[in-house]
Design a protein around this motif. Structure first.
Motif, PDB file in Angstrom:
ATOM      1  N   VAL A  84     -31.798 -45.409  -9.685  1.00 24.57           N
ATOM      2  CA  VAL A  84     -32.276 -46.585  -8.962  1.00 24.57           C
ATOM      3  C   VAL A  84     -33.425 -46.194  -8.033  1.00 24.57           C
ATOM      4  O   VAL A  84     -34.467 -46.869  -7.981  1.00 24.57           O
ATOM      5  CB  VAL A  84     -31.133 -47.235  -8.156  1.00 24.57           C
ATOM      6  CG1 VAL A  84     -31.681 -48.306  -7.212  1.00 24.57           C
ATOM      7  CG2 VAL A  84     -30.095 -47.830  -9.083  1.00 24.57           C
ATOM      8  N   LEU A  85     -33.247 -45.101  -7.309  1.00 25.39           N
ATOM      9  CA  LEU A  85     -34.286 -44.641  -6.385  1.00 25.39           C
ATOM     10  C   LEU A  85     -35.549 -44.255  -7.139  1.00 25.39           C
ATOM     11  O   LEU A  85     -36.667 -44.570  -6.709  1.00 25.39           O
ATOM     12  CB  LEU A  85     -33.778 -43.458  -5.561  1.00 25.39           C
ATOM     13  CG  LEU A  85     -32.572 -43.716  -4.656  1.00 25.39           C
ATOM     14  CD1 LEU A  85     -32.163 -42.434  -3.941  1.00 25.39           C
ATOM     15  CD2 LEU A  85     -32.864 -44.809  -3.640  1.00 25.39           C
ATOM     16  N   GLU A  86     -35.386 -43.565  -8.269  1.00 23.23           N
ATOM     17  CA  GLU A  86     -36.547 -43.136  -9.046  1.00 23.23           C
ATOM     18  C   GLU A  86     -37.289 -44.335  -9.628  1.00 23.23           C
ATOM     19  O   GLU A  86     -38.528 -44.369  -9.650  1.00 23.23           O
ATOM     20  CB  GLU A  86     -36.095 -42.185 -10.154  1.00 23.23           C
ATOM     21  CG  GLU A  86     -35.581 -40.850  -9.603  1.00 23.23           C
ATOM     22  CD  GLU A  86     -34.896 -40.008 -10.671  1.00 23.23           C
ATOM     23  OE1 GLU A  86     -35.161 -40.236 -11.872  1.00 23.23           O
ATOM     24  OE2 GLU A  86     -34.094 -39.127 -10.310  1.00 23.23           O
ATOM     25  N   LYS A  87     -36.550 -45.328 -10.069  1.00 22.52           N
ATOM     26  CA  LYS A  87     -37.173 -46.550 -10.595  1.00 22.52           C
ATOM     27  C   LYS A  87     -37.991 -47.248  -9.509  1.00 22.52           C
ATOM     28  O   LYS A  87     -39.125 -47.682  -9.738  1.00 22.52           O
ATOM     29  CB  LYS A  87     -36.094 -47.495 -11.133  1.00 22.52           C
ATOM     30  CG  LYS A  87     -36.630 -48.862 -11.560  1.00 22.52           C
ATOM     31  CD  LYS A  87     -35.501 -49.836 -11.844  1.00 22.52           C
ATOM     32  CE  LYS A  87     -36.053 -51.241 -12.120  1.00 22.52           C
ATOM     33  NZ  LYS A  87     -34.986 -52.243 -12.289  1.00 22.52           N
ATOM     34  N   LEU A  88     -37.402 -47.357  -8.301  1.00 16.86           N
ATOM     35  CA  LEU A  88     -38.093 -48.047  -7.211  1.00 16.86           C
ATOM     36  C   LEU A  88     -39.311 -47.261  -6.738  1.00 16.86           C
ATOM     37  O   LEU A  88     -40.330 -47.861  -6.373  1.00 16.86           O
ATOM     38  CB  LEU A  88     -37.126 -48.293  -6.051  1.00 16.86           C
ATOM     39  CG  LEU A  88     -36.035 -49.328  -6.338  1.00 16.86           C
ATOM     40  CD1 LEU A  88     -35.061 -49.407  -5.170  1.00 16.86           C
ATOM     41  CD2 LEU A  88     -36.643 -50.704  -6.595  1.00 16.86           C
ATOM     42  N   GLU A  89     -39.233 -45.943  -6.756  1.00 18.00           N
ATOM     43  CA  GLU A  89     -40.396 -45.153  -6.359  1.00 18.00           C
ATOM     44  C   GLU A  89     -41.570 -45.452  -7.298  1.00 18.00           C
ATOM     45  O   GLU A  89     -42.718 -45.614  -6.860  1.00 18.00           O
ATOM     46  CB  GLU A  89     -40.081 -43.660  -6.375  1.00 18.00           C
ATOM     47  CG  GLU A  89     -41.269 -42.821  -5.902  1.00 18.00           C
ATOM     48  CD  GLU A  89     -41.062 -41.332  -6.045  1.00 18.00           C
ATOM     49  OE1 GLU A  89     -41.609 -40.576  -5.225  1.00 18.00           O
ATOM     50  OE2 GLU A  89     -40.362 -40.919  -6.987  1.00 18.00           O
ATOM     51  N   THR A  90     -41.274 -45.535  -8.593  1.00 21.20           N
ATOM     52  CA  THR A  90     -42.317 -45.869  -9.564  1.00 21.20           C
ATOM     53  C   THR A  90     -42.836 -47.285  -9.344  1.00 21.20           C
ATOM     54  O   THR A  90     -44.041 -47.534  -9.334  1.00 21.20           O
ATOM     55  CB  THR A  90     -41.777 -45.728 -10.997  1.00 21.20           C
ATOM     56  OG1 THR A  90     -41.346 -44.385 -11.209  1.00 21.20           O
ATOM     57  CG2 THR A  90     -42.844 -46.083 -12.014  1.00 21.20           C
ATOM     58  N   GLU A  91     -41.914 -48.210  -9.138  1.00 22.66           N
ATOM     59  CA  GLU A  91     -42.287 -49.612  -8.966  1.00 22.66           C
ATOM     60  C   GLU A  91     -43.110 -49.833  -7.702  1.00 22.66           C
ATOM     61  O   GLU A  91     -44.043 -50.634  -7.694  1.00 22.66           O
ATOM     62  CB  GLU A  91     -41.023 -50.469  -8.930  1.00 22.66           C
ATOM     63  CG  GLU A  91     -41.288 -51.956  -8.804  1.00 22.66           C
ATOM     64  CD  GLU A  91     -39.991 -52.763  -8.751  1.00 22.66           C
ATOM     65  OE1 GLU A  91     -39.935 -53.736  -7.988  1.00 22.66           O
ATOM     66  OE2 GLU A  91     -39.034 -52.396  -9.472  1.00 22.66           O
ATOM     67  N   TYR A  92     -42.785 -49.112  -6.626  1.00 25.08           N
ATOM     68  CA  TYR A  92     -43.489 -49.303  -5.361  1.00 25.08           C
ATOM     69  C   TYR A  92     -44.841 -48.587  -5.340  1.00 25.08           C
ATOM     70  O   TYR A  92     -45.605 -48.738  -4.387  1.00 25.08           O
ATOM     71  CB  TYR A  92     -42.615 -48.846  -4.196  1.00 25.08           C
ATOM     72  CG  TYR A  92     -41.617 -49.892  -3.738  1.00 25.08           C
ATOM     73  CD1 TYR A  92     -41.619 -50.369  -2.435  1.00 25.08           C
ATOM     74  CD2 TYR A  92     -40.663 -50.414  -4.608  1.00 25.08           C
ATOM     75  CE1 TYR A  92     -40.711 -51.324  -2.003  1.00 25.08           C
ATOM     76  CE2 TYR A  92     -39.756 -51.371  -4.198  1.00 25.08           C
ATOM     77  CZ  TYR A  92     -39.780 -51.827  -2.897  1.00 25.08           C
ATOM     78  OH  TYR A  92     -38.872 -52.781  -2.487  1.00 25.08           O
ATOM     79  N   ALA A  93     -45.110 -47.810  -6.356  1.00 27.66           N
ATOM     80  CA  ALA A  93     -46.453 -47.267  -6.619  1.00 27.66           C
ATOM     81  C   ALA A  93     -47.119 -46.617  -5.410  1.00 27.66           C
ATOM     82  O   ALA A  93     -48.211 -47.013  -4.991  1.00 27.66           O
ATOM     83  CB  ALA A  93     -47.347 -48.368  -7.174  1.00 27.66           C
ATOM     84  N   GLY A  94     -46.444 -45.625  -4.837  1.00 25.32           N
ATOM     85  CA  GLY A  94     -47.050 -44.876  -3.746  1.00 25.32           C
ATOM     86  C   GLY A  94     -46.797 -45.418  -2.363  1.00 25.32           C
ATOM     87  O   GLY A  94     -47.260 -44.843  -1.373  1.00 25.32           O
ATOM     88  N   ARG A  95     -46.038 -46.509  -2.265  1.00 27.84           N
ATOM     89  CA  ARG A  95     -45.770 -47.079  -0.948  1.00 27.84           C
ATOM     90  C   ARG A  95     -44.673 -46.313  -0.218  1.00 27.84           C
ATOM     91  O   ARG A  95     -44.489 -46.481   0.984  1.00 27.84           O
ATOM     92  CB  ARG A  95     -45.402 -48.553  -1.086  1.00 27.84           C
ATOM     93  CG  ARG A  95     -46.594 -49.415  -1.482  1.00 27.84           C
ATOM     94  CD  ARG A  95     -46.188 -50.738  -2.090  1.00 27.84           C
ATOM     95  NE  ARG A  95     -45.296 -51.470  -1.203  1.00 27.84           N
ATOM     96  CZ  ARG A  95     -44.517 -52.467  -1.613  1.00 27.84           C
ATOM     97  NH1 ARG A  95     -44.505 -52.826  -2.893  1.00 27.84           N
ATOM     98  NH2 ARG A  95     -43.740 -53.102  -0.753  1.00 27.84           N
ATOM     99  N   PHE A  96     -43.908 -45.497  -0.929  1.00 30.19           N
ATOM    100  CA  PHE A  96     -43.007 -44.535  -0.293  1.00 30.19           C
ATOM    101  C   PHE A  96     -42.849 -43.357  -1.235  1.00 30.19           C
ATOM    102  O   PHE A  96     -43.155 -43.435  -2.429  1.00 30.19           O
ATOM    103  CB  PHE A  96     -41.647 -45.157   0.049  1.00 30.19           C
ATOM    104  CG  PHE A  96     -40.675 -45.253  -1.096  1.00 30.19           C
ATOM    105  CD1 PHE A  96     -39.713 -44.266  -1.308  1.00 30.19           C
ATOM    106  CD2 PHE A  96     -40.701 -46.336  -1.979  1.00 30.19           C
ATOM    107  CE1 PHE A  96     -38.815 -44.344  -2.364  1.00 30.19           C
ATOM    108  CE2 PHE A  96     -39.808 -46.442  -3.023  1.00 30.19           C
ATOM    109  CZ  PHE A  96     -38.858 -45.440  -3.223  1.00 30.19           C
ATOM    110  N   LYS A  97     -42.398 -42.250  -0.672  1.00 25.67           N
ATOM    111  CA  LYS A  97     -42.203 -41.023  -1.452  1.00 25.67           C
ATOM    112  C   LYS A  97     -40.722 -40.690  -1.481  1.00 25.67           C
ATOM    113  O   LYS A  97     -40.049 -40.770  -0.451  1.00 25.67           O
ATOM    114  CB  LYS A  97     -42.989 -39.879  -0.813  1.00 25.67           C
ATOM    115  CG  LYS A  97     -42.772 -38.518  -1.457  1.00 25.67           C
ATOM    116  CD  LYS A  97     -43.583 -37.451  -0.716  1.00 25.67           C
ATOM    117  CE  LYS A  97     -43.349 -36.082  -1.317  1.00 25.67           C
ATOM    118  NZ  LYS A  97     -44.135 -35.043  -0.611  1.00 25.67           N
ATOM    119  N   LEU A  98     -40.222 -40.338  -2.645  1.00 24.35           N
ATOM    120  CA  LEU A  98     -38.816 -39.964  -2.796  1.00 24.35           C
ATOM    121  C   LEU A  98     -38.687 -38.449  -2.802  1.00 24.35           C
ATOM    122  O   LEU A  98     -39.332 -37.758  -3.589  1.00 24.35           O
ATOM    123  CB  LEU A  98     -38.247 -40.545  -4.091  1.00 24.35           C
ATOM    124  CG  LEU A  98     -36.793 -40.186  -4.422  1.00 24.35           C
ATOM    125  CD1 LEU A  98     -35.846 -40.696  -3.341  1.00 24.35           C
ATOM    126  CD2 LEU A  98     -36.403 -40.739  -5.792  1.00 24.35           C
TER     127      LEU A  98
END
Length: 302
Positions: free
Chosen positions: A40-54
């Motif tokens: 879930v976290l990895e999917k959201l990191e991709t979706e947020y496109a640089g707006r946060f870093k995991l």
């Protein structure tokens, strides 16, 4: 996503969080809930496109880091901004709740775009390219109208270039904030000074006239203040502050502290944006601003 260890923690988490929020996921290979939260976290990191870093930390392998954050159960996620933990959650939350958590802290795409434009504008200004800087700042304001920092820089540059009418149009959406924002209030003070001079009878002999009146009466504060605003309109900042100091040395409270308030407004206008620095470091201060801050303090506190 990056795997974090003691060796790269400072660079990949602390330093990185000075530029973008970093979500640290404490997990372990044996942890069942971790296996459901991780994707879930990895999917959201991709979706947020640089707006946060995991950043992922194996709490078994990196017990020192887990101890530093007081981790008692996993999965636990901690969000860092500007080098400091600001929020977090425990357990394998569903995607919707994780998204809601991120949206409380992570900048929008528009805010990120506007910030990038603003940084590029400052780089252009440093290179003396005012045309590019103006274009970038205008785009930043259009992209994110709520970005008062970008608007401040945009209006300021328009005023520096003598485009007062365009500055007033750009300033109009935030004029109501001028009473509660030091930066926006400073711009209004500058524009008021320009209008004051434009509406007054100040010809080529204005400076001689001011000097004659002040020489005749050192406590002619109305004339001193008018001269300071006349100097502001010409962007002769240090001369204007010197004149305001003359008022302050004689009467700090004159005209509801108009001299002090105007002096502070000038400092706000002339102070350059502070560059980003690593945690624990203090950005350098403009030497002129530093000097005039000290002069104001010495007069006001005397």
């Amino acid at each position: 996503m990056i795997d974090v260890t003691v060796e790269n923690f400072e660079a990949e988490v602390v330093a990185a969080s000075m530029n973008v929020p970093v979500l640290v996921d404490f997990w372990a290979p044996w942890c069942g809930p971790c296996k459901s939260l991780g994707p879930v976290l990895e999917k959201l990191e991709t979706e947020y496109a640089g707006r946060f870093k995991l950043a992922k930390i194996d709490s078994d392998q990196e017990q020192q880091l887990a101890g530093m954050f007081g981790i008692r159960s996993i999965p636990t996620c901690v969000l860092l901004m500007n080098g400091q933990p600001v929020d977090g959650f425990m357990g394998a939350l569903p995607e919707g709740q994780v998204r809601a958590f991120l949206d409380k802290h992570v900048p929008t795409a528009e805010e990120m775009a506007a910030e990038a434009e603003e940084e590029e504008a400052q780089e252009a200004l440093a290179d003396g390219d005012t045309g590019t800087a103006l274009e970038k700042l205008q785009h930043a304001v259009v992209t994110d109208p709520s970005n008062d920092d970008a608007r401040f820089d945009y209006v300021k540059l328009l005023l520096q270039l003598g485009r007062e009418d365009d500055a007033k149009v750009a300033f109009a959406p935030v004029i109501a904030k001028a009473a509660v924002s030091r930066k926006l209030g400073a711009l209004k003070a500058w524009m008021d000074a320009i209008d004051f001079v434009a509406n007054g009878a100040y010809g080529v002999s204005a400076e001689v006239d001011f000097e004659a009146k002040i020489t005749a009466n050192k406590r002619d504060f109305d004339t001193r203040y008018a001269r300071a605003r006349w100097l502001m309109a010409q962007q002769r900042w240090t001369d204007a502050m010197d004149e305001l100091l003359e008022i302050l040395m004689r009467d700090k409270a004159w005209n509801e502290e108009a001299a002090r308030k105007t002096y502070v407004a000038i400092l706000e206008v002339i102070e350059a944006p502070k560059p980003k620095v690593a945690e624990g470091q203090i950005p350098p201060e403009d030497p002129v601003v530093a000097t005039y801050r000290r002069r104001l303090s010495s007069v006001v506190l005397s």
